[in-house]
Design a protein around this motif. Structure first.
Motif, PDB file in Angstrom:
ATOM      1  N   ILE A  73       1.263   6.494   0.806  1.00  0.00           N
ATOM      2  CA  ILE A  73       0.749   6.921   2.111  1.00  0.00           C
ATOM      3  C   ILE A  73       1.537   6.286   3.250  1.00  0.00           C
ATOM      4  CG2 ILE A  73      -1.583   7.438   1.319  1.00  0.00           C
ATOM      5  CD1 ILE A  73      -2.422   4.639   2.219  1.00  0.00           C
ATOM      6  N   PRO A  74       1.696   6.996   4.371  1.00  0.00           N
ATOM      7  CA  PRO A  74       2.379   6.433   5.526  1.00  0.00           C
ATOM      8  C   PRO A  74       1.452   5.532   6.332  1.00  0.00           C
ATOM      9  CG  PRO A  74       1.704   8.663   6.013  1.00  0.00           C
ATOM     10  CD  PRO A  74       1.337   8.418   4.568  1.00  0.00           C
ATOM     11  N   PHE A  75       2.020   4.820   7.279  1.00  0.00           N
ATOM     12  CA  PHE A  75       1.262   3.878   8.101  1.00  0.00           C
ATOM     13  C   PHE A  75       0.046   4.483   8.802  1.00  0.00           C
ATOM     14  CE2 PHE A  75       0.949   2.497  12.622  1.00  0.00           C
ATOM     15  CZ  PHE A  75       0.208   1.333  12.418  1.00  0.00           C
ATOM     16  N   PRO A  76       0.157   5.658   9.466  1.00  0.00           N
ATOM     17  CA  PRO A  76      -1.017   6.182  10.174  1.00  0.00           C
ATOM     18  C   PRO A  76      -2.202   6.458   9.264  1.00  0.00           C
ATOM     19  CG  PRO A  76       0.972   7.337  10.854  1.00  0.00           C
ATOM     20  CD  PRO A  76       1.335   6.524   9.652  1.00  0.00           C
ATOM     21  N   VAL A  77      -1.928   6.784   7.993  1.00  0.00           N
ATOM     22  CA  VAL A  77      -3.009   7.010   7.034  1.00  0.00           C
ATOM     23  C   VAL A  77      -3.543   5.675   6.521  1.00  0.00           C
ATOM     24  CG1 VAL A  77      -3.612   8.032   4.803  1.00  0.00           C
ATOM     25  CG2 VAL A  77      -2.104   9.261   6.376  1.00  0.00           C
ATOM     26  N   PHE A  78      -2.653   4.752   6.214  1.00  0.00           N
ATOM     27  CA  PHE A  78      -3.046   3.424   5.724  1.00  0.00           C
ATOM     28  C   PHE A  78      -3.977   2.717   6.709  1.00  0.00           C
ATOM     29  CE2 PHE A  78      -1.364  -1.137   5.019  1.00  0.00           C
ATOM     30  CZ  PHE A  78      -2.459  -1.459   4.233  1.00  0.00           C
ATOM     31  N   VAL A  79      -3.665   2.803   7.996  1.00  0.00           N
ATOM     32  CA  VAL A  79      -4.436   2.067   8.991  1.00  0.00           C
ATOM     33  C   VAL A  79      -5.831   2.661   9.198  1.00  0.00           C
ATOM     34  CG1 VAL A  79      -3.771   3.275  11.122  1.00  0.00           C
ATOM     35  CG2 VAL A  79      -4.065   0.796  11.151  1.00  0.00           C
ATOM     36  N   ARG A  80      -6.089   3.871   8.686  1.00  0.00           N
ATOM     37  CA  ARG A  80      -7.430   4.450   8.768  1.00  0.00           C
ATOM     38  C   ARG A  80      -8.441   3.614   7.987  1.00  0.00           C
ATOM     39  NH1 ARG A  80      -5.556  10.651   7.306  1.00  0.00           N
ATOM     40  NH2 ARG A  80      -4.398  11.048   9.238  1.00  0.00           N
ATOM     41  N   ALA A 124       0.824  -1.214   0.000  1.00  0.00           N
ATOM     42  CA  ALA A 124       0.000   0.000   0.000  1.00  0.00           C
ATOM     43  C   ALA A 124       0.854   1.258   0.000  1.00  0.00           C
ATOM     44  CB  ALA A 124      -0.938   0.000   1.202  1.00  0.00           C
ATOM     45  N   GLY A 125       1.972   1.235   0.727  1.00  0.00           N
ATOM     46  CA  GLY A 125       2.844   2.405   0.751  1.00  0.00           C
ATOM     47  C   GLY A 125       3.398   2.718  -0.622  1.00  0.00           C
ATOM     48  N   ALA A 126       3.849   1.684  -1.347  1.00  0.00           N
ATOM     49  CA  ALA A 126       4.418   1.900  -2.677  1.00  0.00           C
ATOM     50  C   ALA A 126       3.341   2.264  -3.695  1.00  0.00           C
ATOM     51  CB  ALA A 126       5.158   0.643  -3.128  1.00  0.00           C
ATOM     52  N   ASP A 139       5.812   3.669   5.734  1.00  0.00           N
ATOM     53  CA  ASP A 139       6.520   4.924   5.947  1.00  0.00           C
ATOM     54  C   ASP A 139       7.780   5.004   5.082  1.00  0.00           C
ATOM     55  OD1 ASP A 139       4.677   5.774   7.814  1.00  0.00           O
ATOM     56  OD2 ASP A 139       5.776   4.943   9.507  1.00  0.00           O
ATOM     57  N   PHE A 140       8.308   3.846   4.681  1.00  0.00           N
ATOM     58  CA  PHE A 140       9.497   3.801   3.836  1.00  0.00           C
ATOM     59  C   PHE A 140       9.151   3.485   2.390  1.00  0.00           C
ATOM     60  CE2 PHE A 140      10.878   2.818   8.141  1.00  0.00           C
ATOM     61  CZ  PHE A 140      11.951   3.673   8.298  1.00  0.00           C
ATOM     62  N   THR A 141       8.222   2.568   2.170  1.00  0.00           N
ATOM     63  CA  THR A 141       7.905   2.192   0.784  1.00  0.00           C
ATOM     64  C   THR A 141       7.110   3.273   0.060  1.00  0.00           C
ATOM     65  OG1 THR A 141       5.918   0.966   1.498  1.00  0.00           O
ATOM     66  CG2 THR A 141       7.973  -0.261   1.306  1.00  0.00           C
ATOM     67  N   ARG A 142       6.611   4.265   0.767  1.00  0.00           N
ATOM     68  CA  ARG A 142       5.946   5.389   0.098  1.00  0.00           C
ATOM     69  C   ARG A 142       6.926   6.174  -0.781  1.00  0.00           C
ATOM     70  NH1 ARG A 142       5.148  10.070   4.691  1.00  0.00           N
ATOM     71  NH2 ARG A 142       3.859  10.884   3.013  1.00  0.00           N
TER      72      ARG A 142
END
Length: 482
Positions: free
Chosen positions: A100-107, A94-96, A250-253
């Motif tokens: 989006i970073p983790f806090p947004v993805f987990v929403r 999802a990041g790539a 947070d990194f693969t974005r």
């Protein structure tokens, strides 16, 4: 379902609407294509640099101290890292894809308000790691001072001054921003590989070859005793990277494409961990021969050297590695998580500073009091908190949504991720049940086996429960799409 352009959460269907300031700031916004510059090498460097540090060495050496021989220890580490690589790559997708970073993805799974719960759980664990790494770095500096001034050996004042000084250095790097992290990774990865090889060669020479170094047999009297130690150790191996398996977006974005992060991580994580773990295993085994006792801490091991220049150079290498992994693994994630609580007032830098102070408050000197408290208390314990979150995220993204996210709605209230007042009851119930089942064995001896498998219990139980509870939502979503 309409999926908006990942890089433009302001636009949808021909009109503009500002994101909710409670859910958006520049650090949480999708990464623009021009900033997605991380190649396969960057992800290889990421894992080699984060793996080649003191806590990895101590993780491996603790298995030797617990009774395993070198083959058993290497296989346990390899298996644990192959297992944790699976949720790592799944969440990295999802990041790539969306930037989006983790806090947004987990929403997407927990809701815009409910996402604060897993984000803070992950942030608290990362703060603990930040404190641990700062404590180890401070000890390394104290050992360097002792090499130059032997009269300071064992001085509590020197230890605490060095600890706080190293902590302040971390704060400075945080203030410099994420690009300084990539520079550190690219520089420190090859340097640490060279220095680790030199340490292994030195201990090999002192011990008289690989034969004596690796000849120690397993100390388990029965197969039952081995398995009793093996399974919680395997859980600890998985738990070691349980935090990164959540916030890897947070990194693969910043990835140029999916292939860059997939290849870089699939090769970098297991190879780097096994390589550096073997060095820790071999050096710990050699310390029994050279110094008459197993020394599981490389900081203490280097302090035993009688060659000041070699000891000083080795401690400098430890400092570089510790600084690099502390920023890369323990600051990027929690800074974004804390920023997610109030994006309009808490930036990445502010979140990083908060991370540093919380790391001090968690008393890392107690978390690292012994290899038992480190492996079976700290690693296994927090894996029971994060395993359920990983299970819910994977089930939601792949099974419920089929990897399709609406980035427009991720930054606004009242959309498809609103659920019940911004909280997804299915995710919260699954999280509570998974955490309770994973950790109950810690206080109830009759079900202690659940704690031994804490990450696995939480991951599969929470993921399965979430999927079942979201079946109705999945059907409704499919009906809308069709």
């Amino acid at each position: 379902m309409i999926v908006s352009d990942p890089a433009t959460p302001h636009r949808r269907e021909g009109f503009e609407s500002a994101p909710d300031p409670r859910l958006y700031n520049d650090d949480l916004a999708p990464t623009e294509p021009i900033r997605r510059t991380w190649t396969t090498y960057n992800y290889l460097a990421l894992w080699f640099s984060m793996s080649m540090e003191v806590t990895t060495y101590m993780l491996a050496s603790s298995l030797i101290a617990g009774g395993m021989n070198w083959k058993q220890a290497v296989l346990t580490i390899l298996l644990g890292n192959v297992i944790v690589l699976i949720p790592m790559l799944l969440n990295a997708h999802a990041g790539a894809k969306y930037g989006i970073p983790f806090p947004v993805f987990v929403r997407a799974s927990f809701g815009p308000m409910g996402a604060n719960i897993p984000a803070i759980l992950r942030a608290i664990v990362a703060c603990g790691w930040f404190g641990i790494q700062s404590w180890i770095g401070g000890q390394a500096i104290a050992q360097m001072v002792a090499v130059l001034a032997p009269s300071t050996t064992g001085s509590p004042v020197v230890t605490w001054v060095c600890f706080l000084g190293f902590w302040a250095l971390n704060m400075f790097v945080i203030w410099r921003g994420v690009e300084s992290i990539r520079f550190l990774q690219s520089f420190s990865a090859p340097f640490m590989l060279i220095m680790s090889g030199l340490l292994l060669f030195f201990m090999l020479h002192k011990a008289g070859g690989f034969g004596p170094m690796l000849s120690a047999p397993s100390h388990f009297a029965t197969h039952s005793a081995f398995w009793h130690f093996f399974f919680p150790s395997l859980t600890a191996m998985v738990g070691y990277w349980a935090t990164l398996s959540l916030n890897i977006p947070d990194f693969t974005r910043y990835a140029k494409n999916q292939e860059s992060q997939l290849v870089g991580q699939a090769f970098g994580l297991p190879v780097a961990m096994v390589l550096y773990s073997f060095i820790g295993i071999a050096c710990t085994s050699a310390s029994t021969i050279v110094f008459g006792r197993p020394i599981w801490s490389p900081v203490e091991l280097l302090g035993e050297f009688h060659q000041p220049f070699l000891a000083f150079l080795g401690l400098v290498a430890l400092l570089i590695a510790t600084l690099n992994v502390n920023i890369g693994a323990n600051v990027v994630g929690p800074s974004n998580d804390i920023s997610n609580l109030a994006p309009s007032v808490i930036s990445f830098r502010t979140g990083g500073l908060i991370t540093g102070f919380l790391g001090l408050a968690m008393m890392p000197w107690k978390l690292m009091a012994s290899f038992g408290s480190y492996v079976f208390g700290w690693l296994v314990g927090y894996s029971g908190l994060l395993g359920p979150v990983a299970g819910i995220m994977v089930a939601d993204y792949f099974l419920v949504r089929g990897t399709q996210l609406d980035t427009y709605s991720l930054y606004r209230r009242g959309g498809m991720y609103e659920y019940s007042k911004g909280i997804n009851p299915a995710a919260m119930i699954s999280l509570v049940v998974g955490v309770a089942a994973a950790l109950v064995g810690r206080v109830m001896p009759l079900v202690s086996f659940l704690y031994d498998y804490a990450w696995f219990v939480g991951f599969f139980l929470s993921g399965a429960l979430y999927f079942v509870m979201m079946l109705g939502h999945r059907v409704r979503r499919s009906a809308v799409v069709s």
